[in-house]
Design an enzyme around this catalytic site. Sequence first.
Site: not given
Ligand code: BES
Ligand code: ZN
Length: 505
Positions: A282, A356
Site C-alpha cells: 500500500k 477474503r
Molecule cells: N483492508 C483493506 C480494505 C480497506 C481499505 C479498509 C481502506 C479500510 C480502508 C483490504 O485488505 C484491501 O486492501 N482491499 C483492497 C482490495 C483490492 C486490492 C481488490 C482494496 O479495497 O483496495
Molecule cells: Zn489488503
Amino acid sequence: MKILVKNKTFSTVDHELAVYFATTKKAGKKTSLQLGKIEKSFQEKINAAFDSGTFQAEFGESAFFRSTELDGAENFVVFGLGDIKKLNAESFRNLGCKLFQLLKSAKLSTASIEASSLLQLFRKPEQISVGLVEGLFLSSYSFSELKKKPEKKPKEPSEISLFVNKKTDETALKKNLQPSVQLAEATNFARWLGDRPGNLMTPKDMAKATVDKAKGTKLKVTVWDKARIKKEKMECLLGVAKGSTEEPRLIVMEYKGAAASKKPICFVGKGLTFDSGGISIKPSPKMEEMKFDMCGGSAVIGTMIAIANLKLKINAIGIVPASENMPGPSANKPGDVLKARNGKTIEVNNTDAEGRLILADALCLASEKKPSAIIDAATLTGAMTIALGDTHTGYFTYDDKLAKAINNASEITNERVWQMPMAPEHLEDMKGAYGDLSNMSSVPGAGSAHAAVFLYEFVDSAIPWAHFDIAGTAWNCGHRQAYMSKKGATGVMVRTFVELAKSWK
Ligand code: BES
Ligand code: ZN
Ligand code: ZN
C-alpha cells in the site's frame, strides 16, 4: 462507573449535580418552559435563562449552574429536549454523552437525574435507560494507556443515579439497565482491541486477549496455532501470514446457552492485525490505519463476550482468523495459487486483497458447524468507504428473512446499515485463469460486491449468510456520533450483532 435507579423523593437528597430535562409548551402566542418538578430556587434561575434567551430548551442545549449555594444541590444542569415527538434511544445516547462530558469537564463524580418528570414528558423508559447507559459508557472509553501517566489522576464520573417515585417506573428503568452496561462494555473491549497498535496486538496477542477476557464466562475459547492451521488445510490463512514473522492464529469461541439440539448462530470476523498490502504494498499515507484491519474480528470477539455476559439462551460460535499481511522473502507473490479448506483454488492476483483469503478458510469452517446463519464482518474493501462513507455499514445477503432481522436489529442500536446488491456477473468477474477463482476482479468497479460474491463461494448455500463490510464505519466516527472517539475504533456491529443473535430463530 455505576448506574443506579432509586425510588426516592428527589428533593430529600443533597446532590452533587442535579440533572433536569426541559421542553417548551406553546399556549396561544406564549411559549413557556416545561420542567416538571424542580426546586423553586432552581426554577427561578432557569426561567431567567429562558426569558433572556440564553437557554431555549432546544435539543442539544444545556444550562449549567455551578456552586449555586442553593438548597438541594451544589450544582445543577438542565438539558433541553426539544420536540418530544422526535426523541428516541439515540437522543438519550447523545444526552448520556453530554452528561458524561459535563461531569468530566466540571470535575464532578456523581450526578442525580430527576427521572420521574422526564418519564412524564417521554413515556418510553427503555429508550431512556438504554440510551443514557450506552451514551455514558461509550463516551467513557478512551485509549491513553500507552502515554506517560499524569501525576495527578483527574476526577472521573463514578455514580449516576436515576430518581423516580413509583415502583413501576423503577422496574421499567431497571429492566434493560444492566444488559446495556454489558453491551457497551463489550463494545468498548472491541474498541480497545482495535486501538492497540499492530506491534502490541499481533494475532497471538489477539488470541490471548480473547482467552483472558473469556475467563469466568461460559465462553469456551480454542486457539489454533500455525501447525494446527496447516493440519486443518487452511492454506489461504497460512498464505497470507507467510510474509510475516508473526504466526497466524485461528480463534474459535463457543457459547452454549440453549439445548444442544438448537443450531448455533455463527459469527466470523476478519482479524488482520496489520495490513501493509504485502508484495502489492500500500502507499504510505494513512498506512498506520491498517492496524484497524482486525475490527471485524474484534466485533466478533466483542459480540461473543457480550452474549456470554448476558447469558443469552442461545447457542453461538465466533470464528476469527488472525494474521498479519506483510511483504517478506516468503510472502505470497502475485500469481501464486492457494487451495482453500473446501478444495477451491484461488489465484492471488493482488496480495492486498488478503481479507477474503483468510475469511475463505474461516467461512468453510463455519459452514461445517451447520449453523442457523453465518454472519461475517470485515474491513474488506476501500470501495465500501467510497460507496457509503462512514454513516452506513454495507451488508450483503441473499436471504430476505435475514435482511429483515438485520434491519430490525440496526433500528434498535442505530448502527445504520444498507443492503448492497450482488449479481451473477460479479462472480463471472472473479473467475481465475489458473485457479478456480481470482482474489481480484477482472473489471473495475463494484469492488465490495466482487469481494462479497467471492466470500459466498466458501459458504454452504443451504445456510443463510450475511457479510458486513465495515471498512467505512470501523474507526474515526467521532465527528458523526459524539459518544465515539474522533480518532479510534468504534466497535461497530457489536451491539447490532447481539440484537440479531437475540432475535434470530
Ligand atoms: N483492508 C483493506 C480494505 C480497506 C481499505 C479498509 C481502506 C479500510 C480502508 C483490504 O485488505 C484491501 O486492501 N482491499 C483492497 C482490495 C483490492 C486490492 C481488490 C482494496 O479495497 O483496495
Ligand atoms: Zn489488503
Ligand atoms: Zn485488509
